[in-house]
Write an enzyme that holds these catalytic residues in place. Structure first.
Site, mmCIF file in Angstrom:
data_model
loop_
_atom_site.group_PDB
_atom_site.id
_atom_site.type_symbol
_atom_site.label_atom_id
_atom_site.label_comp_id
_atom_site.label_asym_id
_atom_site.label_seq_id
_atom_site.Cartn_x
_atom_site.Cartn_y
_atom_site.Cartn_z
ATOM 1 N N ASP A 120 -8.573 -6.120 -7.029
ATOM 2 C CA ASP A 120 -7.839 -6.262 -5.783
ATOM 3 C C ASP A 120 -7.257 -7.681 -5.704
ATOM 4 O OD1 ASP A 120 -7.144 -5.432 -2.990
ATOM 5 O OD2 ASP A 120 -8.769 -4.014 -3.342
ATOM 6 N N HIS A 156 -11.024 3.406 0.696
ATOM 7 C CA HIS A 156 -12.072 2.770 1.498
ATOM 8 C C HIS A 156 -11.675 2.549 2.954
ATOM 9 C CE1 HIS A 156 -9.240 -0.266 0.415
ATOM 10 N NE2 HIS A 156 -9.772 -1.101 1.283
ATOM 11 N N ASP A 157 -10.416 2.800 3.304
ATOM 12 C CA ASP A 157 -9.949 2.630 4.684
ATOM 13 C C ASP A 157 -9.817 3.962 5.418
ATOM 14 O OD1 ASP A 157 -9.614 -0.137 4.383
ATOM 15 O OD2 ASP A 157 -7.519 0.079 3.735
ATOM 16 N N GLU A 160 -0.124 -2.119 -2.008
ATOM 17 C CA GLU A 160 -0.413 -1.379 -0.778
ATOM 18 C C GLU A 160 0.706 -1.698 0.205
ATOM 19 O OE1 GLU A 160 -3.934 -0.859 2.556
ATOM 20 O OE2 GLU A 160 -3.182 -2.811 1.985
ATOM 21 N N ASP A 178 -3.113 -6.016 -2.005
ATOM 22 C CA ASP A 178 -3.380 -5.738 -0.600
ATOM 23 C C ASP A 178 -2.178 -6.086 0.273
ATOM 24 O OD1 ASP A 178 -5.610 -5.026 1.264
ATOM 25 O OD2 ASP A 178 -5.195 -7.006 2.090
HETATM 26 O O1 TEU Z 1 -5.500 -2.568 4.536
HETATM 27 C C1 TEU Z 1 -4.311 -2.826 5.204
HETATM 28 C C2 TEU Z 1 -3.782 -1.777 6.079
HETATM 29 O O2 TEU Z 1 -2.659 -1.868 6.489
HETATM 30 C C3 TEU Z 1 -4.588 -0.619 6.536
HETATM 31 O O3 TEU Z 1 -5.149 0.082 5.509
HETATM 32 C C4 TEU Z 1 -5.575 -1.028 7.579
HETATM 33 O O4 TEU Z 1 -6.462 -2.009 7.188
HETATM 34 C C5 TEU Z 1 -6.428 0.092 8.048
HETATM 35 O O5 TEU Z 1 -5.906 1.291 7.789
HETATM 36 C C6 TEU Z 1 -6.612 -0.103 9.519
HETATM 37 O O6 TEU Z 1 -6.724 1.114 10.121
HETATM 38 C C7 TEU Z 1 -5.917 -3.514 3.605
HETATM 39 C C8 TEU Z 1 -7.282 -3.178 3.050
HETATM 40 O O7 TEU Z 1 -7.210 -1.958 2.349
HETATM 41 C C9 TEU Z 1 -8.266 -3.158 4.172
HETATM 42 O O8 TEU Z 1 -9.543 -2.766 3.736
HETATM 43 C C10 TEU Z 1 -8.313 -4.555 4.749
HETATM 44 O O9 TEU Z 1 -9.136 -4.563 5.875
HETATM 45 C C11 TEU Z 1 -6.928 -5.059 5.148
HETATM 46 O O10 TEU Z 1 -5.956 -4.820 4.142
HETATM 47 C C12 TEU Z 1 -6.940 -6.532 5.366
HETATM 48 O O11 TEU Z 1 -7.105 -7.197 4.150
#
Ligand code: TEU
Ligand code: CA
Length: 579
Positions: free
Chosen positions: A98, A327-328, A254, A199
């Protein structure tokens, strides 16, 4: 363009905190992953993506990095990292890390220096602004709730944090900052990694007007002044030339708020930017009014059209990545399948879907055994900053605890973060101690050991499906033609490439259905096990595997009778050769 390893590979995503704890402190770690390398290799995947393993105060589980060149204490040492990397490479697997460079931790030395005074040489590494009319510089909100600006009382200025206050946004306008990031990336490639998952990489360029968001403009929406900002492509091209091009690398960005059109600006073959990106349109189909905490049921025709739109728009022009969870996100079987009566059947069919799409598929740990959402009774069981903030916000707005907990059970990120369920022993075989977040109590029946002992398990099917994909490049490269767009039960599509045409028919309903796809279909693989419980046969590449699912009722009937109708049992998926 074809033949690159990241095009033909299947990615397995590991959330290290929840994968396997090797030293009994309740927190997953790198040695834990090393213990499971043979398991990972046995899945038939090719690439491992690790969520952040860098030094971090863990306000957001490693997405707040305080040292980009150090391993998080709880996860191990640089020597453990090398052992993991070597162990992956020895098994022919690649490692993708990441990269979190939209923001750092507020405890990163850069930020500590930057905040120390208005004249600090690193002041400009972050985004500092004076307040406006006694409040923050503008009305931007943090993704995790509250304003996106925090006042630093010592210097009297605000800094921007699109995520938590402990995640100050880096200022990519600063050329020295960019060079430091590129150098850091090169150091990781020099250590031997194979690529980066980047990210929120499409948030790194902020519109320098810092204009207010409109009243009806969502935080993460296409027009927001920091989504696909004015210099983002310049920055990403610099990442490409300064870093990625110097290695045999893979990159996946992402990119929330992208559409197929704006995606092609990043992943078009002619653009020389990213290899692929994660889009969010599929993930937002069950958001009511764009709000993830307000649920609406997704409709299969919308799901199908979304998949179709991306598959077709990028075909031949750029490269897709496909995923049903990470993971989100909630667990895919709970969200898009049926995690009750048809858990096993629907999990297998979702995996058939994922691995029969064009582009690079991403499978998340536990998806291969059909792990489900969790419903902890109390907010005290939850760990995710986003969930805790959401709870506080909805509580103070007067909503009932029942309503708030229901929204968390359905959409909370901790659904994906409960420990990997390895066996039926205490703590699911994840750890010898009480884990940092509780295990899902269904681990007694849903676990890897049980799946290994069952030739008809989701896991057994997943292995058959990765092998099947490997034997059928048309699944990777072929065109995509949706059949029956309005059908609310059946998701069917043709995948065609050169000499091979396949038809994928997936029953997204709990009843048997029959559909007419014309004649000449030869069944190759069903998500239902062949009768006799021998498990799925290994595909024999190059030969017609037709009939190699002996005894499968629907399959043999369709093949034998030349009848036009195909029967799909509840939540069954079948791939056919289609002439
Ligand atoms: O996620 C960024 C993002 O825009 C979304 O996935 C959001 O965090 C989530 O859906 C909120 O509902 C990335 C990472 O995947 C996430 O784990 C982190 O928390 C975030 O960035 C900040 O670094
Ligand atoms: Ca540990």
């Amino acid at each position: 363009m074809r033949g690159r390893w990241w095009q033909e590979g299947v990615v397995y995503q590991i959330y290290p905190r929840s994968f396997r704890d090797s030293n009994g402190d309740g927190i997953g770690d790198l040695r834990g992953i090393v213990e499971k390398l043979d398991y990972i290799a046995s899945l038939g995947v090719d690439i491992v993506w690790l969520n952040p393993i860098y030094a971090s105060p863990n306000e957001d589980n490693g997405y707040d990095i305080s040292d980009y060149d150090a391993i998080m204490d709880e996860f191990g040492t640089m020597a453990d990292f090398q052992a993991l990397l070597d162990g992956l490479h020895a098994r022919g697997l690649r490692l993708v890390m990441d990269l979190v460079v939209n923001h750092s931790s507020d405890r990163h030395p850069w930020f500590v220096e930057s905040r120390s005074s208005r004249t600090s040489p690193l002041r400009d590494f972050y985004i500092w602004k004076p307040g406006h009319a006694g409040g923050p510089p503008n009305n931007w909100k943090s993704v995790f709730g509250g304003p996106a600006w925090k006042l630093d009382p010592d210097s009297g200025e605000y800094y921007l944090h699109l995520f938590a206050p402990g995640q100050p946004d880096l200022n990519w306008e600063n050329p020295e900052l960019r060079q430091r990031v590129f150098a850091m990336m090169r150091r990781w490639f020099d250590r031997g990694i194979d690529g980066f998952r980047m990210d929120t990489i499409n948030l790194i360029s902020k519109d320098q007007s810092f204009r207010d968001l409109g009243a009806d403009e969502a935080i993460i929406s296409a027009g927001a002044p920091y989504i696909n900002g004015p210099r983002v492509h310049e920055y990403i091209r610099a990442i490409r030339t300064e870093v990625l091009d110097r290695y045999d690398s893979m990159s996946v960005g992402e990119c929330p708020g992208t559409t197929p059109t704006t995606a092609l600006d990043y992943v078009g073959f002619d653009r020389r930017e990213l290899d692929m990106l994660f889009q969010f349109e599929l993930m937002e189909l069950d958001y009511e009014g764009g709000d993830k905490w307000r649920h609406r049921r997704f409709a299969l025709p919308d799901f199908k059209r979304c998949v179709e739109r991306w598959q077709r728009a990028l075909h031949g022009r750029g490269w897709n990545s496909v995923y049903l969870m990470n993971h989100d996100q909630p667990r895919s079987v709970s969200r898009f399948g049926d995690d009750g009566r048809w858990r096993v059947e629907s999990a297998r069919t979702l995996l058939m879907h994922l691995l029969s799409l064009g582009g690079t598929p991403y499978v998340y740990q536990g998806e291969e055994i059909g792990m489900t959402n969790v419903a902890f009774p109390s907010i005290g069981d939850y760990r995710d900053i986003e969930i805790l903030n959401h709870f506080a916000e909805w509580s103070s707005s007067g909503r009932s605890i029942e309503e708030i907990m229901a929204s968390i059970h359905r959409m909370g990120r901790d659904n994906a973060r409960t420990p990997m369920q390895w066996d039926a022993t205490a703590h699911a075989g994840f750890s010898a101690a009480r884990p940092w977040i509780a295990v899902n109590q269904n681990y007694a029946s849903i676990n890897v050991a049980a799946a290994e002992a069952d030739r008809n398990s989701i896991l057994a099917f997943f292995r058959a499906m990765t092998a099947f994909r490997r034997a059928h490049p048309s699944l990777v490269y072929g065109g995509f033609e949706l059949l029956g767009a309005e059908d609310r039960e059946c998701f069917a599509y043709r995948r065609e490439d050169g000499s091979e045409a396949l038809l994928v028919a997936l029953n997204f309903s709990p009843k048997s259905i029959e559909r007419d796809f014309g004649r000449g279909l030869v069944p190759l693989l069903s998500t239902y096990p062949p009768s006799g419980s021998q498990g799925w046969p290994a595909p024999t590449a190059g030969t017609a595997e037709g009939g190699s699912i002996p005894g499968s009722a629907s399959v043999s009937r369709a093949a034998a009778s030349e009848a036009a109708g195909v029967e799909l049992r509840p939540w069954e998926g079948i791939v056919f050769a289609a002439g």
